[in-house]
Write a protein that holds these residues in place. Structure first.
Motif, PDB file in Angstrom:
ATOM      1  N   TRP A   1      27.818  31.234  41.147  1.00  0.00           N
ATOM      2  CA  TRP A   1      26.944  32.379  41.429  1.00  0.00           C
ATOM      3  C   TRP A   1      27.744  33.535  42.024  1.00  0.00           C
ATOM      4  O   TRP A   1      27.632  34.674  41.570  1.00  0.00           O
ATOM      5  CB  TRP A   1      25.840  31.912  42.378  1.00  0.00           C
ATOM      6  CG  TRP A   1      24.874  32.934  42.844  1.00  0.00           C
ATOM      7  CD1 TRP A   1      23.826  33.464  42.153  1.00  0.00           C
ATOM      8  CD2 TRP A   1      24.841  33.542  44.147  1.00  0.00           C
ATOM      9  NE1 TRP A   1      23.144  34.351  42.943  1.00  0.00           N
ATOM     10  CE2 TRP A   1      23.739  34.414  44.160  1.00  0.00           C
ATOM     11  CE3 TRP A   1      25.623  33.405  45.291  1.00  0.00           C
ATOM     12  CZ2 TRP A   1      23.417  35.168  45.291  1.00  0.00           C
ATOM     13  CZ3 TRP A   1      25.300  34.153  46.408  1.00  0.00           C
ATOM     14  CH2 TRP A   1      24.209  35.030  46.394  1.00  0.00           C
ATOM     15  N   THR A   2      28.562  33.248  43.040  1.00  0.00           N
ATOM     16  CA  THR A   2      29.346  34.320  43.651  1.00  0.00           C
ATOM     17  C   THR A   2      30.427  34.826  42.698  1.00  0.00           C
ATOM     18  O   THR A   2      30.743  36.010  42.699  1.00  0.00           O
ATOM     19  CB  THR A   2      29.994  33.887  44.983  1.00  0.00           C
ATOM     20  OG1 THR A   2      30.803  32.739  44.755  1.00  0.00           O
ATOM     21  CG2 THR A   2      28.966  33.606  46.036  1.00  0.00           C
ATOM     22  N   GLY A   3      30.971  33.922  41.882  1.00  0.00           N
ATOM     23  CA  GLY A   3      31.982  34.337  40.914  1.00  0.00           C
ATOM     24  C   GLY A   3      31.421  35.292  39.888  1.00  0.00           C
ATOM     25  O   GLY A   3      32.049  36.313  39.559  1.00  0.00           O
ATOM     26  N   ILE A   4      30.240  34.971  39.362  1.00  0.00           N
ATOM     27  CA  ILE A   4      29.586  35.878  38.405  1.00  0.00           C
ATOM     28  C   ILE A   4      29.332  37.226  39.080  1.00  0.00           C
ATOM     29  O   ILE A   4      29.588  38.283  38.493  1.00  0.00           O
ATOM     30  CB  ILE A   4      28.271  35.275  37.878  1.00  0.00           C
ATOM     31  CG1 ILE A   4      28.567  34.061  37.001  1.00  0.00           C
ATOM     32  CG2 ILE A   4      27.450  36.320  37.108  1.00  0.00           C
ATOM     33  CD1 ILE A   4      27.345  33.227  36.675  1.00  0.00           C
ATOM     34  N   GLY A   5      28.848  37.172  40.306  1.00  0.00           N
ATOM     35  CA  GLY A   5      28.596  38.415  41.038  1.00  0.00           C
ATOM     36  C   GLY A   5      29.865  39.211  41.282  1.00  0.00           C
ATOM     37  O   GLY A   5      29.880  40.435  41.117  1.00  0.00           O
TER      38      GLY A   5
ATOM     39  N   PHE B   1      43.536  39.060  38.393  1.00  0.00           N
ATOM     40  CA  PHE B   1      42.790  38.183  39.297  1.00  0.00           C
ATOM     41  C   PHE B   1      41.340  38.004  38.863  1.00  0.00           C
ATOM     42  O   PHE B   1      40.746  36.954  39.110  1.00  0.00           O
ATOM     43  CB  PHE B   1      42.911  38.660  40.742  1.00  0.00           C
ATOM     44  CG  PHE B   1      44.277  38.378  41.304  1.00  0.00           C
ATOM     45  CD1 PHE B   1      44.742  37.081  41.418  1.00  0.00           C
ATOM     46  CD2 PHE B   1      45.117  39.409  41.686  1.00  0.00           C
ATOM     47  CE1 PHE B   1      46.003  36.810  41.916  1.00  0.00           C
ATOM     48  CE2 PHE B   1      46.381  39.156  42.177  1.00  0.00           C
ATOM     49  CZ  PHE B   1      46.828  37.847  42.293  1.00  0.00           C
ATOM     50  N   ILE B   2      40.761  38.983  38.206  1.00  0.00           N
ATOM     51  CA  ILE B   2      39.424  38.800  37.629  1.00  0.00           C
ATOM     52  C   ILE B   2      39.486  37.728  36.552  1.00  0.00           C
ATOM     53  O   ILE B   2      38.621  36.854  36.464  1.00  0.00           O
ATOM     54  CB  ILE B   2      38.876  40.132  37.071  1.00  0.00           C
ATOM     55  CG1 ILE B   2      38.468  41.043  38.212  1.00  0.00           C
ATOM     56  CG2 ILE B   2      37.699  39.911  36.133  1.00  0.00           C
ATOM     57  CD1 ILE B   2      37.378  40.496  39.106  1.00  0.00           C
ATOM     58  N   PHE B   3      40.539  37.757  35.730  1.00  0.00           N
ATOM     59  CA  PHE B   3      40.708  36.734  34.700  1.00  0.00           C
ATOM     60  C   PHE B   3      40.840  35.348  35.319  1.00  0.00           C
ATOM     61  O   PHE B   3      40.230  34.390  34.843  1.00  0.00           O
ATOM     62  CB  PHE B   3      41.930  37.035  33.823  1.00  0.00           C
ATOM     63  CG  PHE B   3      42.235  35.938  32.851  1.00  0.00           C
ATOM     64  CD1 PHE B   3      41.485  35.796  31.690  1.00  0.00           C
ATOM     65  CD2 PHE B   3      43.245  35.032  33.101  1.00  0.00           C
ATOM     66  CE1 PHE B   3      41.746  34.767  30.795  1.00  0.00           C
ATOM     67  CE2 PHE B   3      43.510  33.999  32.217  1.00  0.00           C
ATOM     68  CZ  PHE B   3      42.761  33.866  31.061  1.00  0.00           C
ATOM     69  N   THR B   4      41.621  35.232  36.396  1.00  0.00           N
ATOM     70  CA  THR B   4      41.768  33.909  37.036  1.00  0.00           C
ATOM     71  C   THR B   4      40.447  33.455  37.652  1.00  0.00           C
ATOM     72  O   THR B   4      40.145  32.263  37.661  1.00  0.00           O
ATOM     73  CB  THR B   4      42.883  33.905  38.100  1.00  0.00           C
ATOM     74  OG1 THR B   4      42.583  34.850  39.122  1.00  0.00           O
ATOM     75  CG2 THR B   4      44.234  34.205  37.478  1.00  0.00           C
ATOM     76  N   LEU B   5      39.656  34.393  38.145  1.00  0.00           N
ATOM     77  CA  LEU B   5      38.346  34.038  38.690  1.00  0.00           C
ATOM     78  C   LEU B   5      37.428  33.529  37.585  1.00  0.00           C
ATOM     79  O   LEU B   5      36.731  32.518  37.752  1.00  0.00           O
ATOM     80  CB  LEU B   5      37.730  35.237  39.404  1.00  0.00           C
ATOM     81  CG  LEU B   5      36.415  35.026  40.141  1.00  0.00           C
ATOM     82  CD1 LEU B   5      36.513  33.895  41.149  1.00  0.00           C
ATOM     83  CD2 LEU B   5      36.005  36.300  40.843  1.00  0.00           C
ATOM     84  N   ILE B   6      37.445  34.194  36.440  1.00  0.00           N
ATOM     85  CA  ILE B   6      36.645  33.734  35.300  1.00  0.00           C
ATOM     86  C   ILE B   6      37.092  32.344  34.867  1.00  0.00           C
ATOM     87  O   ILE B   6      36.263  31.463  34.615  1.00  0.00           O
ATOM     88  CB  ILE B   6      36.730  34.738  34.127  1.00  0.00           C
ATOM     89  CG1 ILE B   6      36.042  36.046  34.503  1.00  0.00           C
ATOM     90  CG2 ILE B   6      36.128  34.151  32.854  1.00  0.00           C
ATOM     91  CD1 ILE B   6      36.308  37.188  33.540  1.00  0.00           C
ATOM     92  N   ALA B   7      38.398  32.125  34.805  1.00  0.00           N
ATOM     93  CA  ALA B   7      38.918  30.811  34.438  1.00  0.00           C
ATOM     94  C   ALA B   7      38.461  29.743  35.427  1.00  0.00           C
ATOM     95  O   ALA B   7      38.115  28.617  35.038  1.00  0.00           O
ATOM     96  CB  ALA B   7      40.443  30.847  34.354  1.00  0.00           C
ATOM     97  N   SER B   8      38.405  30.086  36.699  1.00  0.00           N
ATOM     98  CA  SER B   8      37.941  29.140  37.715  1.00  0.00           C
ATOM     99  C   SER B   8      36.463  28.821  37.554  1.00  0.00           C
ATOM    100  O   SER B   8      36.047  27.671  37.712  1.00  0.00           O
ATOM    101  CB  SER B   8      38.193  29.700  39.119  1.00  0.00           C
ATOM    102  OG  SER B   8      39.567  29.857  39.338  1.00  0.00           O
TER     103      SER B   8
END
Length: 109
Positions: free
Chosen positions: A65-69, A92-99
């Motif tokens: 939820w927080t990642g999507i936000g 870092f946005i890409f790594t967050l999406i991957a996570s």
């Protein structure tokens, strides 16, 4: 079904942060409408998160939820609020999406 609710909740999180940004840029009655949008989006986001966590693991649901936000808010910042789209921000946005995708992949529900 609860994954869909969780994704919608994350999108409403993007909505409430975007409304907050727009309210900051306006004044008078127009800003009140953006604050109203903030409140409605905030309530919807929280209710969807609550519903999703009834069957999904809390830690995974909250992280997704927080990642999507976070991803959505950064993208809105870049495309709507003209914030910089530097290499490291996008990296870092890409790594967050991957996570987020990884958490979904290893979730047992």
């Amino acid at each position: 079904m609860n994954w869909i609710l969780l994704i919608l909740g994350g999108l409403f999180e993007v909505g409430f942060t975007s409304c907050l940004g727009k309210a900051k840029e306006t004044s008078g009655p127009e800003s009140y409408l953006w604050y109203a949008g903030f409140g409605i989006s905030l309530i919807a986001s929280m209710l969807l998160l609550i519903k999703a966590t009834q069957t999904l693991p809390l830690g995974t649901a909250y992280a997704v939820w927080t990642g999507i936000g976070a991803v959505g808010t950064v993208l809105v910042g870049i495309f709507i609020f003209k914030e910089p789209a530097t290499f490291w921000r996008l990296f870092f946005i890409f790594t967050l999406i991957a996570s987020i995708v990884g958490l979904k992949a290893v979730s047992s529900h």
